[in-house]
Design an enzyme around this catalytic site. Structure first.
Site, short mmCIF file in Angstrom:
data_model
loop_
_atom_site.label_atom_id
_atom_site.label_comp_id
_atom_site.label_asym_id
_atom_site.label_seq_id
_atom_site.Cartn_x
_atom_site.Cartn_y
_atom_site.Cartn_z
N GLU A 1 0.86 -1.19 0.00
CA GLU A 1 0.00 0.00 0.00
C GLU A 1 0.89 1.22 0.00
O GLU A 1 2.10 1.14 0.14
CB GLU A 1 -0.90 -0.02 1.23
CG GLU A 1 -1.85 -1.18 1.24
CD GLU A 1 -2.66 -1.23 2.52
OE1 GLU A 1 -2.62 -0.25 3.30
OE2 GLU A 1 -3.35 -2.23 2.74
N ARG B 1 9.57 -15.89 -4.20
CA ARG B 1 10.98 -15.54 -4.34
C ARG B 1 11.70 -16.41 -5.37
O ARG B 1 12.54 -15.95 -6.10
CB ARG B 1 11.67 -15.73 -2.99
CG ARG B 1 12.06 -14.46 -2.35
CD ARG B 1 12.38 -14.67 -0.89
NE ARG B 1 11.46 -13.89 -0.09
CZ ARG B 1 11.09 -14.19 1.14
NH1 ARG B 1 11.53 -15.28 1.72
NH2 ARG B 1 10.27 -13.40 1.79
N GLU C 1 8.54 -7.98 -4.49
CA GLU C 1 8.46 -9.26 -3.77
C GLU C 1 9.50 -9.34 -2.67
O GLU C 1 10.12 -10.39 -2.47
CB GLU C 1 8.58 -10.42 -4.77
CG GLU C 1 7.35 -10.52 -5.62
CD GLU C 1 6.74 -11.90 -5.71
OE1 GLU C 1 7.10 -12.79 -4.92
OE2 GLU C 1 5.89 -12.07 -6.59
N GLY C 2 9.65 -8.25 -1.99
CA GLY C 2 10.64 -8.19 -0.93
C GLY C 2 11.90 -7.55 -1.46
O GLY C 2 12.59 -8.14 -2.29
#
Lengths: 264, 382, 333
Positions: free
Chosen positions: B127, B243, B363-364
């Site tokens: 967000e 990942r 994704e991180g």
């Protein structure tokens, strides 16, 4: 593509393990044609290949596409065969595993040496009629195969009774993409049979390099020492010189006769 | 320990490469330039199981092993990273969470259409005020009778512009510190669920990344994935698998850039020799090849652990961290090797360069990956 | 039959005569090689109403022509012709049999080789006799990237097929004489198991740039859009296609789908004409699969000139016009 020269001067064979093996494009089209025929008429498809053990991959791919089983002919003694002996060996294998075949489909030529000879010679060896360079085929009533092709600027429609052999060009039957589940299944449950020379009862002196009537003396790269011809002068004169030396070459490619007209 | 690829994996690679080069190759440049999602290619991918790679066969999937999965994503990304991204996000975090945490009923309801690619999946976590800090999420899901009402905005949602269903991470119990969040499946067409404008991004431009708006969006409780409060568990498990996919994607980008640089170095002549005969270029190529190989081995180890049922979170984080950093170094070097042509938008290499950057972010982020790895290392001290 | 002399046979493939002159080209090569093995050059003709071809073959080097003429042989038939050639070869024992690599030849020759239990090399780009008196057959290998030298040490006859355009025919000599041996249609020939239902001549089909046997590529050196257009006429005369470099396409002298280059199309013609092209890597990488390159440029040191088989130092446009003029004179329609 091969980066290193895969020529073993000691044994006189080509080291096929070094090339990243793949199914010959024309054979892929033949496989696709077989699948389409199967879809219409129902059929049992056997994929057959002769080569080193890693050629199994090509059979797995055939099964992934939809072949019912694969046969791998592999034996060091079969290596180095030229087309005459290759067709002999393949014929024996077909007689052993699928004696009541209806149709043998081949790609018209192989990408490596492009001789396009194995198909016709295989038909001879099996004693069945055969037609090469077919673009489209269909099975008619009464086990007759109808074929269309363009040969030497003639559009031909031909027919022959099965059993027979057809070699296909790459102009039609674009091979379908293989689904990933197909690849998975081909390895998990695909039926691949391996045969060697003994399994087929072949005499080692008749097959492979020993039995081949032709022998490779040498393999070399065509671009080494490329010398070109330089032409200078008035354009009209250069044109005459060019055509004098190369009218057959240019004409051959263009399909035209460029000889000087006697009357002109 | 056999480091040679087995026959099956070789065939998977050839199969996907053939499709990618034939179908994505000719359009990759243009769909990046125009930020166009190629529905016509997606259509062709559907029957080939690209959208059901991690879905069991009974639901129409192919359920391939993790290395086959990684190879598939790598080969797609090597030609078109934006579509490689679409497929990996759909599989890893769009469909796989339902496979792992869904009830029988939910699997029946959602997996078949996902597996055949009829619906494309997405995963919404980020967000405006919550990126790496997943705990800072504000989207709420309030119980109301047999439903939950969701309110909030998710941004930077991969596949957002085309998804048929989305997996949403929302707060169901604000007071509860450890079990505050839950995960929901929301289908397109649900009233209150709208798609925002497609983002104008530096790379991955063929992928329709967008915001998703939830305004009093009512979903039945049967769309809750796992139990209420399971959000962290489901979310983190999804990201572990994700990942591997992103690492494979980064690897594909690196491989594509390297292949282009190698080809160019052999053909380009300067000072009357191919530039590949100069030591500097040879050093670059050697470094690129070595790093790509190392990245690949890290990735496949994570895959092998996952398939063996071993914990693989830290290994996957290492793979993602390293593959993404390799992608950035290799693509930068590739541009350098191609010189002016590398910088030109007419050729492909600058696209790889732009595409590579985000693999260190989504994704991180790489910082988060390091957190995961460090946590794992330090946990072993006690 | 006492055959003292060894012989080189050339199969007479006369379908499409005038366009297809491969038989004459093979006769020329046979005439070249014959002295080293003290051989006689012969032609073999099957068909119906074939006198014209017999005359041509003698005029182009054949000292002997074996003829089997019969209405039944009017249409080319692989099965029947194979049987005929097999019988002839077994009776007269030629040392070498050469066949043109037309579609027919490529089906016919392997079958004959199989029947005779001998070796065959396809698509030879070179034929020579070595010190041991063997026919050395040079043929492409590995998809054309390499060449192989092949011999047939013991089996006879030694057989090879050769593509049209590989060898140069010798000028005809209508004064030449040769022995014509007319043989009857043998009894007991097999029935043709392949039925020809329909056959019609086809016009040259629509070619894509990538499939074209002749490509004419033009670069900035052509000078202007008007002058560039002449390349289309040249291409038409040679049944070829036109390609272009990036600057030409960008200058709108031709449409974008003519772009030959890494960002465009990759061609592999038998003959490439390269007009006024310097040879940037983006272009040369897409043309280096060409069989034979003729480059025209004012600069002898241009990369394209160095890559070529024939480097013509001239103004590209002027040469193009001169070539068109001469070809128009020579091409019979």
């Amino acid at each position: 593509m091969v980066s290193e020269l895969p020529w073993d001067a000691r044994t006189g064979t080509l080291k096929r393990e070094m090339a990243g093996g793949m199914m010959n494009p024309a054979c892929k089209h033949a496989m696709e044609a077989a699948l389409q025929l199967k879809h219409i008429h129902g059929a049992h498809i056997t994929a057959l290949t002769m080569g080193p053990p890693m050629a199994e991959e090509v059979l797995r791919e055939a099964v992934a596409m939809g072949a019912d089983r694969g046969i791998l002919l592999t034996d060091k003694r079969l290596a180095g065969a030229d087309t005459l002996i290759t067709s002999y060996t393949l014929a024996r294998a077909i007689e052993a595993v699928c004696p009541h075949f209806d149709l043998v489909l081949c790609g018209c030529s192989a990408a490596d040496s492009e001789t396009a000879q194995v198909g016709p010679q295989l038909a001879e060896e099996l004693g069945v009629p055969g037609v090469a360079y077919v673009e489209q085929l269909s099975i008619q009533q009464g086990a007759v195969v109808r074929m269309q092709r363009v040969a030497d600027d003639f559009l031909e429609t031909l027919e022959m009774k099965l059993p027979g052999l057809v070699t296909l060009t790459t102009s039609k039957y674009a091979p379908r993409y293989v689904p990933l589940s197909g690849v998975q299944d081909a390895f998990e449950s695909g039926e691949i049979l391996t045969l060697d020379a003994d399994g087929l009862g072949l005499d080692p002196n008749v097959v492979g390099l020993k039995g081949s009537p032709t022998q490779i003396l040498d393999v070399f790269s065509p671009t080494t020492g490329k010398k070109n011809i330089v032409l200078k002068g008035a354009p009209k004169k250069i044109v005459e010189q060019l055509l004098e030396k190369f009218d057959d070459r240019i004409g051959g490619a263009a399909g035209k006769d460029l000889k000087v007209d006697e009357q002109g | 320990m056999n480091f040679n690829p087995c026959m099956k994996h070789k065939l998977v690679r050839k199969t996907v490469r053939r499709f990618a080069e034939a179908e994505l190759g000719p359009i990759a440049h243009d769909i990046d330039r125009d930020a166009r999602f190629p529905w016509e290619v997606i259509e062709k991918m559907r029957p080939l199981n690209f959208f059901g790679l991690q879905v069991p066969k009974e639901y129409g999937g192919a359920d391939v092993d993790s290395i086959s999965y990684a190879i598939t994503i790598e080969e797609l990304s090597r030609v078109c990273a934006g579509i490689g991204l679409c497929v990996t996000v759909h599989n890893s975090v769009g469909a796989y969470p339902i496979v792992k945490f869904g009830t029988g009923e939910q699997k029946e309801r959602f997996l078949p259409s996902l597996a055949c690619g009829e619906r494309i999946g997405a995963f919404c976590l980020t967000e405006a005020n919550a990126g790496s800090d997943a705990g800072g999420v504000e989207t709420s899901a309030v119980r109301d009778g047999v439903d939950y009402v969701i309110n909030g905005t998710k941004i930077f949602v991969t596949n957002g512009g085309v998804c048929g269903s989305a997996i949403i991470f929302a707060i169901t119990d604000p007071e509860n510190t450890r079990n505050a969040a839950s995960v929901f499946i929301v289908e397109k067409g649900t009233p209150g669920f709208t798609v925002g404008e497609i983002e104008d991004l530096c790379g991955m431009r063929a992928n329709p990344v967008s915001s998703l708006f939830f305004e009093d969006c009512r979903v039945p409780a049967s769309n809750l994935l796992g139990r209420a409060g399971d959000g962290l568990r489901v979310g983190l498990a999804a990201l572990d698998t994700g990942r591997i996919g992103i690492a494979a994607q980064a690897l594909g980008i690196a491989q594509g850039a390297y292949d282009a640089a190698l080809k160019y170095a052999k053909e380009r002549h300067q000072f009357r020799k191919p530039i590949a005969s100069f030591q500097t270029i040879q050093n670059y190529l050697a470094d690129m090849a070595t790093e790509i190989d190392a990245a690949r081995l890290l990735l496949y180890r994570a895959c092998a652990f996952k398939d063996a049922g071993q914990p693989f979170g830290s290994e996957a984080a290492m793979a993602k961290l390293y593959c993404s950093s390799v992608a950035n170094r290799v693509t930068s070097l590739a541009v350098q090797v191609l010189g002016g042509y590398g910088y030109s938008r007419e050729y492909d290499v600058e696209r790889y360069f732009r595409d590579a950057k985000v693999t260190e972010i989504y994704e991180g982020t790489s910082e988060v990956q390091r957190m995961v790895i460090a946590r794992n290392l330090l946990a072993q001290l006690t | 039959m006492s055959e003292i002399k060894s012989s080189i046979w050339v199969f007479g493939d006369y379908r499409n005569y005038f366009q297809n002159r491969v038989t004459l080209q093979l006769l020329a090569r046979a005439v070249d090689m014959a002295p080293s093995i003290d051989a006689e050059v012969c032609a073999v003709v099957f068909g119906h109403e074939v006198d014209e071809w017999i005359g041509e073959y003698i005029a182009h080097g054949a000292r002997k022509v074996y003829v089997i003429e019969d209405p039944a042989l009017k249409q080319y038939s692989v099965e029947i012709y194979t049987a005929l050639m097999e019988r002839l070869a077994l009776e007269y024992r030629p040392d070498i049999i050469l066949v043109g690599a037309t579609s027919f030849g490529r089906e016919f020759a392997p079958r004959v080789a199989k029947r005779l239990g001998t070796g065959l090399t396809a698509d030879c780009v070179g034929l020579d006799i070595n010190e041991s008196g063997l026919l050395v057959q040079t043929a492409p290998s590995f998809g054309g990237n390499l060449l192989a030298k092949i011999v047939t040490p013991t089996s006879r006859p030694q057989m090879a097929t050769v593509r049209p355009g590989t060898f140069q025919e010798i000028p005809h000599n209508y004064e030449a004489t040769g022995e014509v041996i007319r043989l009857p249609l043998p009894a007991g020939l097999p029935e043709d198991r392949v039925r020809l239902i329909h056959s019609e001549r086809v016009e040259q089909r629509d070619q894509k740039l990538e499939d074209a046997a002749v490509v004419v590529c033009g670069g900035r050196g052509m000078g202007s859009k008007q002058k560039f257009k002449k390349l289309h006429e040249l291409a038409r005369l040679l049944d070829g296609e036109v390609g272009a470099t990036r600057p030409v396409v960008y200058s709108d002298w031709i449409g974008t789908d003519a772009l030959v280059g890494q960002a465009g199309r990759h061609i592999r013609p038998q003959v490439l004409f390269s007009f006024g092209i310097s040879g940037a890597i983006q272009h040369t990488a897409a043309v280096n699969d060409s069989n034979f390159i003729i480059a025209v440029n004012k600069n002898l040191n241009a990369t394209m000139m160095k890559m070529s088989d024939v480097a013509i130092v001239a103004d590209a446009n002027q040469f193009c016009l001169a070539l068109i003029k001469e070809l128009k004179k020579r091409i019979r329609d």
